[in-house]
Design an enzyme around this catalytic site. Structure first.
Site, short mmCIF file in Angstrom:
data_model
loop_
_atom_site.label_atom_id
_atom_site.label_comp_id
_atom_site.label_asym_id
_atom_site.label_seq_id
_atom_site.Cartn_x
_atom_site.Cartn_y
_atom_site.Cartn_z
N CYS A 111 -87.55 -27.18 -21.46
CA CYS A 111 -86.48 -26.74 -22.35
C CYS A 111 -86.09 -27.88 -23.29
O CYS A 111 -85.78 -28.98 -22.84
CB CYS A 111 -85.28 -26.31 -21.51
SG CYS A 111 -83.74 -26.15 -22.43
N GLU A 112 -86.12 -27.62 -24.60
CA GLU A 112 -85.82 -28.69 -25.55
C GLU A 112 -84.33 -29.01 -25.63
O GLU A 112 -83.94 -30.02 -26.22
CB GLU A 112 -86.36 -28.36 -26.94
CG GLU A 112 -85.67 -27.22 -27.65
CD GLU A 112 -86.29 -26.95 -29.02
OE1 GLU A 112 -85.53 -26.62 -29.94
OE2 GLU A 112 -87.52 -27.06 -29.17
N HIS A 113 -83.49 -28.17 -25.03
CA HIS A 113 -82.05 -28.42 -25.07
C HIS A 113 -81.58 -29.30 -23.91
O HIS A 113 -80.60 -30.03 -24.05
CB HIS A 113 -81.29 -27.09 -25.01
CG HIS A 113 -81.62 -26.17 -26.14
ND1 HIS A 113 -81.84 -24.82 -25.98
CD2 HIS A 113 -81.81 -26.42 -27.46
CE1 HIS A 113 -82.13 -24.27 -27.15
NE2 HIS A 113 -82.12 -25.22 -28.06
N HIS A 114 -82.28 -29.22 -22.77
CA HIS A 114 -81.84 -29.97 -21.59
C HIS A 114 -82.94 -30.81 -20.95
O HIS A 114 -82.69 -31.52 -19.98
CB HIS A 114 -81.28 -29.00 -20.53
CG HIS A 114 -80.13 -28.18 -21.01
ND1 HIS A 114 -80.28 -26.90 -21.50
CD2 HIS A 114 -78.81 -28.47 -21.10
CE1 HIS A 114 -79.10 -26.43 -21.86
NE2 HIS A 114 -78.20 -27.35 -21.64
N GLN A 152 -88.69 -20.69 -25.74
CA GLN A 152 -89.65 -19.65 -25.38
C GLN A 152 -89.97 -18.75 -26.57
O GLN A 152 -91.13 -18.34 -26.75
CB GLN A 152 -89.11 -18.82 -24.22
CG GLN A 152 -90.10 -17.75 -23.74
CD GLN A 152 -89.61 -17.01 -22.51
OE1 GLN A 152 -88.80 -17.54 -21.75
NE2 GLN A 152 -90.07 -15.79 -22.31
N HIS A 180 -86.30 -20.23 -16.47
CA HIS A 180 -85.70 -21.39 -17.14
C HIS A 180 -84.79 -22.12 -16.14
O HIS A 180 -83.77 -21.57 -15.72
CB HIS A 180 -84.89 -20.94 -18.35
CG HIS A 180 -85.73 -20.43 -19.48
ND1 HIS A 180 -85.83 -21.08 -20.69
CD2 HIS A 180 -86.51 -19.32 -19.58
CE1 HIS A 180 -86.63 -20.40 -21.49
NE2 HIS A 180 -87.05 -19.33 -20.84
N CYS A 182 -82.95 -24.58 -16.78
CA CYS A 182 -81.66 -24.90 -17.40
C CYS A 182 -80.65 -23.80 -17.10
O CYS A 182 -79.44 -24.02 -17.20
CB CYS A 182 -81.81 -25.09 -18.91
SG CYS A 182 -82.54 -23.69 -19.77
#
Length: 218
Positions: A111-114, A152, A180, A182
């Site tokens: 996940c590019e956010h977390h 995704q 996910h 996250c």
């Protein structure tokens, strides 16, 4: 020195032209692999010290090195187009014009956010035109784009668009089911939910019978 292949260049330029490339500065940067690992290792040492972890401990002292190797060699290797898989295409001399499906392709992403794991499977199909691709290359392309900080939704479209470009066919389909972490391991901590995305082009989009065959064919 490994060069970027013509297939990798085609994949990159196609995604850039459609606004689907990841937010990367270039398809390859000039920092050596050794220097990248050293820079990441130093940063991880600082992070761990901020977290009050004792890097003199036998269990922890090599963790920054392990993480740097993991980032460059494994889970983020898809950020460098020099790692794009070697593609085998053959002329469709047998004039095969029916659906080819590869099911249950295992994918592991981040996940590019977390910066936490995303894992799952994808089903991918295409109807050939002039070229047929080696079956394992479909898996390798999907895994290449998975080995990045990702969303995704973007990943789903990237795989389809790149296959369309490489195969010179409009008829490609993909459906992806992912867990996910996250969502599972932080925030809402929902351990049972999963996320599905799909993308269709050509006959898979315009013809419901073709699309249903993709869903139902075993």
């Amino acid at each position: 020195m490994t060069e970027i292949s013509k297939e990798a260049n085609l994949a990159y330029t196609t995604l850039v032209s459609k606004g689907l490339e990841n937010p990367i500065f270039s398809k390859h940067n000039n920092i050596s692999i050794r220097e990248k690992k050293l820079l990441i290792e130093r940063c991880m040492r600082r992070i761990m010290k901020v977290l009050n972890l004792n890097l003199d401990n036998d269990s922890l002292k090599k963790t920054p090195i392990r993480i740097s190797k993991m980032y460059i060699n494994e889970i983020f290797s898809g950020l460098d187009y020099k790692n794009f898989p070697k593609i085998t295409l053959i002329d469709n001399k047998m004039q095969f014009n029916e659906m080819i499906i590869v099911r249950d392709i295992s994918l592991m992403s981040t996940c590019e956010h977390h910066f936490i794991t995303i894992k799952g499977k994808a089903n991918i199909a295409y109807i050939p035109k002039n070229k047929i691709i080696g079956l394992s290359k479909i898996n390798r392309i999907a895994q290449f784009y998975s080995k990045r900080p990702q969303m995704q939704e973007r990943l789903t479209k990237q795989i389809l668009v790149v296959l369309k470009a490489l195969l010179n066919t409009e008829h490609v389909a993909i459906i992806m089911h992912m867990d996910h972490f996250c969502v599972k391991a932080r925030g809402i901590c929902d351990t049972t939910s999963s996320t599905s995305t799909s993308f269709f082009s050509g006959l898979f989009k315009s013809n419901i019978n073709v699309r249903n065959e993709f869903f139902l064919k075993k």
